[in-house]
Write an enzyme that holds these catalytic residues in place. Sequence first.
Site, PDB file in Angstrom:
ATOM      1  N   SER A   1       0.741  -1.362   0.062  1.00  0.00           N
ATOM      2  CA  SER A   1       0.031  -0.056  -0.004  1.00  0.00           C
ATOM      3  C   SER A   1       0.995   1.139   0.025  1.00  0.00           C
ATOM      4  CB  SER A   1      -1.049   0.052   1.134  1.00  0.00           C
ATOM      5  OG  SER A   1      -1.649  -1.045   1.312  1.00  0.00           O
TER       6      SER A   1
HETATM    7  N1  SAM Z   1      -0.299  -5.159   4.293  1.00  0.00           N
HETATM    8  C1  SAM Z   1       0.252  -5.598   3.118  1.00  0.00           C
HETATM    9  C2  SAM Z   1       1.858  -5.285   3.203  1.00  0.00           C
HETATM   10  O1  SAM Z   1       2.180  -4.619   4.134  1.00  0.00           O
HETATM   11  O2  SAM Z   1       2.551  -5.276   2.085  1.00  0.00           O
HETATM   12  C3  SAM Z   1      -0.393  -5.150   1.745  1.00  0.00           C
HETATM   13  C4  SAM Z   1      -1.426  -5.983   1.427  1.00  0.00           C
HETATM   14  S1  SAM Z   1      -2.065  -6.224   0.058  1.00  0.00           S
HETATM   15  C5  SAM Z   1      -2.723  -4.573  -0.300  1.00  0.00           C
HETATM   16  C6  SAM Z   1      -3.480  -7.316   0.387  1.00  0.00           C
HETATM   17  C7  SAM Z   1      -3.038  -8.608   0.691  1.00  0.00           C
HETATM   18  O3  SAM Z   1      -4.124  -9.445   0.884  1.00  0.00           O
HETATM   19  C8  SAM Z   1      -2.670  -9.582  -0.622  1.00  0.00           C
HETATM   20  O4  SAM Z   1      -1.268 -10.050  -0.308  1.00  0.00           O
HETATM   21  C9  SAM Z   1      -3.418 -10.386  -1.046  1.00  0.00           C
HETATM   22  O5  SAM Z   1      -3.019 -11.834  -1.121  1.00  0.00           O
HETATM   23  C10 SAM Z   1      -4.017 -10.748   0.689  1.00  0.00           C
HETATM   24  N2  SAM Z   1      -5.290 -11.607   0.581  1.00  0.00           N
HETATM   25  C11 SAM Z   1      -6.544 -11.411   0.031  1.00  0.00           C
HETATM   26  N3  SAM Z   1      -7.751 -12.150   0.539  1.00  0.00           N
HETATM   27  C12 SAM Z   1      -7.013 -12.731   1.640  1.00  0.00           C
HETATM   28  C13 SAM Z   1      -7.607 -13.698   2.523  1.00  0.00           C
HETATM   29  N4  SAM Z   1      -8.744 -13.996   2.241  1.00  0.00           N
HETATM   30  N5  SAM Z   1      -6.776 -13.836   3.571  1.00  0.00           N
HETATM   31  C14 SAM Z   1      -5.463 -13.617   3.674  1.00  0.00           C
HETATM   32  N6  SAM Z   1      -4.918 -12.757   2.873  1.00  0.00           N
HETATM   33  C15 SAM Z   1      -5.747 -12.200   1.745  1.00  0.00           C
END
Ligand code: SAM
Length: 221
Positions: free
Chosen positions: A64
Amino acid sequence: MEENELYRKWMRLVENLEREGIIKSEKVKRAFLRVPRYKFVPERYKEYAHVDEPLPIPAGQTISAPHMVAIMFELAELEEGMNVLEVGTGSGWNAALIYELVKRDVYTIERIPELVEFARRNLERAGYKNKVHVILGDGTKGFPPKAPYDRIIVTAGAPKIPEPLIEQLKVGGKMLIPVGSYHLWQELLEVIKISEDNKIKIKNHGGVAFVPLVGEYGWRE
Ligand code: SAM
Protein backbone atom coordinates in the site's frame (compact mmCIF):
# COMPACT_ATOMS: atom_id res chain seq x y z
CA MET A 1 20.87 3.41 -5.05
CA GLU A 2 22.91 3.24 -1.81
CA GLU A 3 21.15 2.37 1.45
CA ASN A 4 22.03 5.85 2.84
CA GLU A 5 20.35 7.53 -0.07
CA LEU A 6 17.28 5.24 0.17
CA TYR A 7 16.94 6.07 3.85
CA ARG A 8 17.38 9.81 3.31
CA LYS A 9 14.53 9.76 0.77
CA TRP A 10 12.40 7.67 3.12
CA MET A 11 12.96 10.17 5.97
CA ARG A 12 11.91 13.00 3.71
CA LEU A 13 8.66 11.20 2.83
CA VAL A 14 7.90 10.57 6.53
CA GLU A 15 8.51 14.25 7.30
CA ASN A 16 6.17 15.24 4.45
CA LEU A 17 3.44 12.93 5.76
CA GLU A 18 3.83 14.58 9.16
CA ARG A 19 3.74 18.08 7.67
CA GLU A 20 0.54 17.21 5.77
CA GLY A 21 -1.06 16.06 9.05
CA ILE A 22 -1.37 12.44 7.91
CA ILE A 23 1.15 11.18 10.45
CA LYS A 24 -0.14 12.76 13.66
CA SER A 25 1.52 10.92 16.52
CA GLU A 26 5.14 10.61 17.53
CA LYS A 27 4.77 6.83 17.91
CA VAL A 28 3.55 6.27 14.33
CA LYS A 29 6.34 8.52 13.05
CA ARG A 30 8.91 6.56 15.06
CA ALA A 31 7.60 3.23 13.70
CA PHE A 32 7.75 4.54 10.10
CA LEU A 33 11.34 5.68 10.63
CA ARG A 34 12.33 2.29 12.05
CA VAL A 35 10.73 0.27 9.24
CA PRO A 36 11.49 1.84 5.84
CA ARG A 37 9.35 0.53 2.99
CA TYR A 38 12.35 -0.17 0.71
CA LYS A 39 13.17 -3.23 2.83
CA PHE A 40 9.85 -4.80 1.82
CA VAL A 41 9.60 -4.21 -1.95
CA PRO A 42 11.12 -6.29 -4.77
CA GLU A 43 14.70 -5.24 -5.63
CA ARG A 44 13.72 -3.36 -8.80
CA TYR A 45 11.25 -1.10 -6.93
CA LYS A 46 13.52 -0.13 -4.03
CA GLU A 47 14.34 3.23 -5.59
CA TYR A 48 10.59 4.05 -5.74
CA ALA A 49 9.79 2.99 -2.16
CA HIS A 50 9.67 6.62 -0.98
CA VAL A 51 7.08 7.55 -3.62
CA ASP A 52 3.66 7.85 -1.96
CA GLU A 53 1.89 5.30 -4.16
CA PRO A 54 1.18 1.56 -4.04
CA LEU A 55 3.90 -0.61 -5.62
CA PRO A 56 3.75 -4.11 -7.15
CA ILE A 57 4.78 -7.14 -5.08
CA PRO A 58 4.72 -10.78 -6.33
CA ALA A 59 1.51 -12.61 -7.35
CA GLY A 60 -0.07 -9.46 -8.80
CA GLN A 61 -0.62 -7.88 -5.37
CA THR A 62 0.48 -4.49 -3.99
CA ILE A 63 2.23 -2.91 -1.05
CA SER A 64 0.00 0.00 0.00
CA ALA A 65 0.90 3.68 -0.35
CA PRO A 66 2.57 5.10 2.77
CA HIS A 67 -0.18 7.72 3.35
CA MET A 68 -2.84 4.96 3.37
CA VAL A 69 -0.89 2.95 5.90
CA ALA A 70 -0.32 6.04 8.06
CA ILE A 71 -4.08 6.82 8.03
CA MET A 72 -4.91 3.27 9.13
CA PHE A 73 -2.26 3.24 11.84
CA GLU A 74 -3.38 6.56 13.32
CA LEU A 75 -6.98 5.26 13.43
CA ALA A 76 -5.86 1.93 14.91
CA GLU A 77 -4.49 3.62 18.07
CA LEU A 78 -2.07 0.76 18.69
CA GLU A 79 -0.50 0.58 22.12
CA GLU A 80 2.28 -1.50 23.63
CA GLY A 81 1.09 -4.95 24.67
CA MET A 82 -1.90 -5.14 22.33
CA ASN A 83 -2.73 -8.44 20.64
CA VAL A 84 -3.06 -7.71 16.91
CA LEU A 85 -4.07 -9.73 13.85
CA GLU A 86 -3.36 -8.43 10.38
CA VAL A 87 -5.27 -9.93 7.44
CA GLY A 88 -3.35 -9.63 4.15
CA THR A 89 0.38 -9.92 4.90
CA GLY A 90 1.55 -9.01 1.37
CA SER A 91 5.15 -7.89 1.81
CA GLY A 92 5.19 -8.02 5.63
CA TRP A 93 5.78 -4.25 5.91
CA ASN A 94 2.59 -3.40 7.83
CA ALA A 95 3.14 -6.31 10.21
CA ALA A 96 6.64 -5.04 11.05
CA LEU A 97 5.19 -1.57 11.69
CA ILE A 98 2.58 -3.13 13.98
CA TYR A 99 5.35 -4.88 15.90
CA GLU A 100 7.14 -1.55 16.45
CA LEU A 101 3.94 -0.13 17.98
CA VAL A 102 2.82 -3.05 20.16
CA LYS A 103 6.24 -4.55 20.99
CA ARG A 104 4.85 -8.08 21.23
CA ASP A 105 4.30 -10.98 18.85
CA VAL A 106 2.17 -10.05 15.85
CA TYR A 107 0.06 -12.51 13.81
CA THR A 108 -0.51 -11.88 10.13
CA ILE A 109 -2.32 -14.11 7.66
CA GLU A 110 -1.88 -14.36 3.88
CA ARG A 111 -3.68 -16.61 1.39
CA ILE A 112 -1.01 -16.73 -1.36
CA PRO A 113 1.90 -19.12 -0.58
CA GLU A 114 4.36 -17.13 -2.74
CA LEU A 115 3.68 -14.03 -0.63
CA VAL A 116 4.02 -15.94 2.63
CA GLU A 117 7.56 -16.80 1.47
CA PHE A 118 8.23 -13.25 0.24
CA ALA A 119 7.05 -11.72 3.52
CA ARG A 120 8.96 -14.21 5.69
CA ARG A 121 12.15 -13.43 3.77
CA ASN A 122 11.66 -9.67 4.10
CA LEU A 123 10.82 -9.93 7.80
CA GLU A 124 13.81 -12.13 8.54
CA ARG A 125 16.20 -9.75 6.78
CA ALA A 126 14.70 -6.77 8.58
CA GLY A 127 15.07 -8.47 11.99
CA TYR A 128 11.48 -9.55 12.75
CA LYS A 129 11.85 -13.33 12.41
CA ASN A 130 10.52 -14.38 15.82
CA LYS A 131 8.40 -11.28 16.33
CA VAL A 132 6.03 -11.40 13.37
CA HIS A 133 4.35 -14.75 12.63
CA VAL A 134 3.18 -15.19 9.04
CA ILE A 135 0.38 -17.73 8.67
CA LEU A 136 -0.77 -19.23 5.38
CA GLY A 137 -4.57 -19.27 5.25
CA ASP A 138 -7.88 -17.57 4.60
CA GLY A 139 -7.87 -14.49 6.81
CA THR A 140 -11.62 -13.92 6.37
CA LYS A 141 -11.92 -16.72 8.96
CA GLY A 142 -9.49 -14.92 11.28
CA PHE A 143 -6.94 -16.87 13.30
CA PRO A 144 -8.75 -18.46 16.26
CA PRO A 145 -5.67 -19.88 18.10
CA LYS A 146 -4.53 -16.39 19.19
CA ALA A 147 -7.97 -14.72 19.54
CA PRO A 148 -9.40 -12.57 21.03
CA TYR A 149 -7.65 -9.56 19.52
CA ASP A 150 -7.44 -5.93 20.64
CA ARG A 151 -7.11 -4.92 17.01
CA ILE A 152 -7.69 -6.52 13.61
CA ILE A 153 -6.27 -4.69 10.60
CA VAL A 154 -7.52 -5.87 7.21
CA THR A 155 -5.50 -4.64 4.24
CA ALA A 156 -7.70 -5.97 1.41
CA GLY A 157 -11.19 -4.88 0.34
CA ALA A 158 -14.17 -6.96 1.54
CA PRO A 159 -17.77 -7.15 0.23
CA LYS A 160 -18.96 -7.03 3.89
CA ILE A 161 -17.49 -7.32 7.36
CA PRO A 162 -16.57 -11.01 7.89
CA GLU A 163 -18.51 -12.35 10.90
CA PRO A 164 -15.59 -14.47 12.26
CA LEU A 165 -13.46 -11.33 12.57
CA ILE A 166 -16.10 -9.64 14.74
CA GLU A 167 -16.28 -12.78 16.89
CA GLN A 168 -12.50 -12.77 17.35
CA LEU A 169 -12.36 -9.14 18.56
CA LYS A 170 -12.32 -8.35 22.28
CA VAL A 171 -15.25 -6.29 23.57
CA GLY A 172 -13.97 -2.72 23.18
CA GLY A 173 -11.59 -3.93 20.47
CA LYS A 174 -11.38 -2.36 17.06
CA MET A 175 -11.11 -3.54 13.46
CA LEU A 176 -10.13 -1.46 10.43
CA ILE A 177 -11.40 -2.84 7.15
CA PRO A 178 -12.07 -1.52 3.64
CA VAL A 179 -15.58 -2.58 2.56
CA GLY A 180 -17.11 -1.97 -0.87
CA SER A 181 -16.79 -3.11 -4.46
CA TYR A 182 -14.48 -5.78 -5.90
CA HIS A 183 -12.06 -3.34 -7.48
CA LEU A 184 -10.83 0.13 -6.73
CA TRP A 185 -13.51 1.50 -4.46
CA GLN A 186 -14.20 0.74 -0.85
CA GLU A 187 -14.92 2.71 2.30
CA LEU A 188 -12.53 2.41 5.20
CA LEU A 189 -14.59 1.27 8.18
CA GLU A 190 -13.62 1.46 11.83
CA VAL A 191 -15.58 -1.29 13.55
CA ILE A 192 -15.78 -1.31 17.35
CA LYS A 193 -17.16 -4.35 19.13
CA ILE A 194 -19.44 -3.15 21.91
CA SER A 195 -20.83 -6.35 23.42
CA GLU A 196 -20.09 -10.02 23.96
CA ASP A 197 -22.96 -10.90 21.60
CA ASN A 198 -21.12 -9.27 18.67
CA LYS A 199 -22.88 -5.89 18.52
CA ILE A 200 -20.74 -3.36 16.68
CA LYS A 201 -20.47 0.38 16.14
CA ILE A 202 -19.20 1.54 12.74
CA LYS A 203 -17.44 4.78 11.76
CA ASN A 204 -16.90 5.44 8.07
CA HIS A 205 -13.60 7.10 7.14
CA GLY A 206 -14.27 7.51 3.44
CA GLY A 207 -13.05 6.22 0.10
CA VAL A 208 -10.01 3.96 -0.35
CA ALA A 209 -8.75 1.52 -3.01
CA PHE A 210 -7.47 -1.93 -2.05
CA VAL A 211 -7.03 -5.27 -3.84
CA PRO A 212 -9.89 -7.70 -3.09
CA LEU A 213 -10.17 -9.81 0.07
CA VAL A 214 -10.72 -13.28 -1.39
CA GLY A 215 -12.06 -16.05 0.84
CA GLU A 216 -15.00 -17.79 2.44
CA TYR A 217 -16.33 -14.58 4.07
CA GLY A 218 -14.92 -12.28 1.39
CA TRP A 219 -15.07 -12.31 -2.41
CA ARG A 220 -15.35 -15.79 -3.92
CA GLU A 221 -12.50 -16.91 -6.21
N1 SAM B 1 -0.37 -5.33 4.25
C1 SAM B 1 0.40 -5.62 3.08
C2 SAM B 1 1.81 -5.12 3.17
O1 SAM B 1 2.22 -4.64 4.22
O2 SAM B 1 2.53 -5.26 2.16
C3 SAM B 1 -0.26 -5.20 1.79
C4 SAM B 1 -1.48 -5.98 1.57
S1 SAM B 1 -2.06 -6.12 -0.06
C5 SAM B 1 -2.77 -4.54 -0.35
C6 SAM B 1 -3.45 -7.22 0.27
C7 SAM B 1 -3.05 -8.65 0.58
O3 SAM B 1 -4.19 -9.36 1.05
C8 SAM B 1 -2.56 -9.42 -0.64
O4 SAM B 1 -1.29 -9.93 -0.39
C9 SAM B 1 -3.59 -10.54 -0.80
O5 SAM B 1 -3.05 -11.75 -1.29
C10 SAM B 1 -4.08 -10.69 0.62
N2 SAM B 1 -5.38 -11.35 0.78
C11 SAM B 1 -6.49 -11.24 0.02
N3 SAM B 1 -7.48 -12.03 0.51
C12 SAM B 1 -6.98 -12.64 1.63
C13 SAM B 1 -7.50 -13.55 2.59
N4 SAM B 1 -8.74 -14.03 2.52
N5 SAM B 1 -6.69 -13.96 3.58
C14 SAM B 1 -5.41 -13.52 3.69
N6 SAM B 1 -4.87 -12.66 2.81
C15 SAM B 1 -5.64 -12.21 1.80
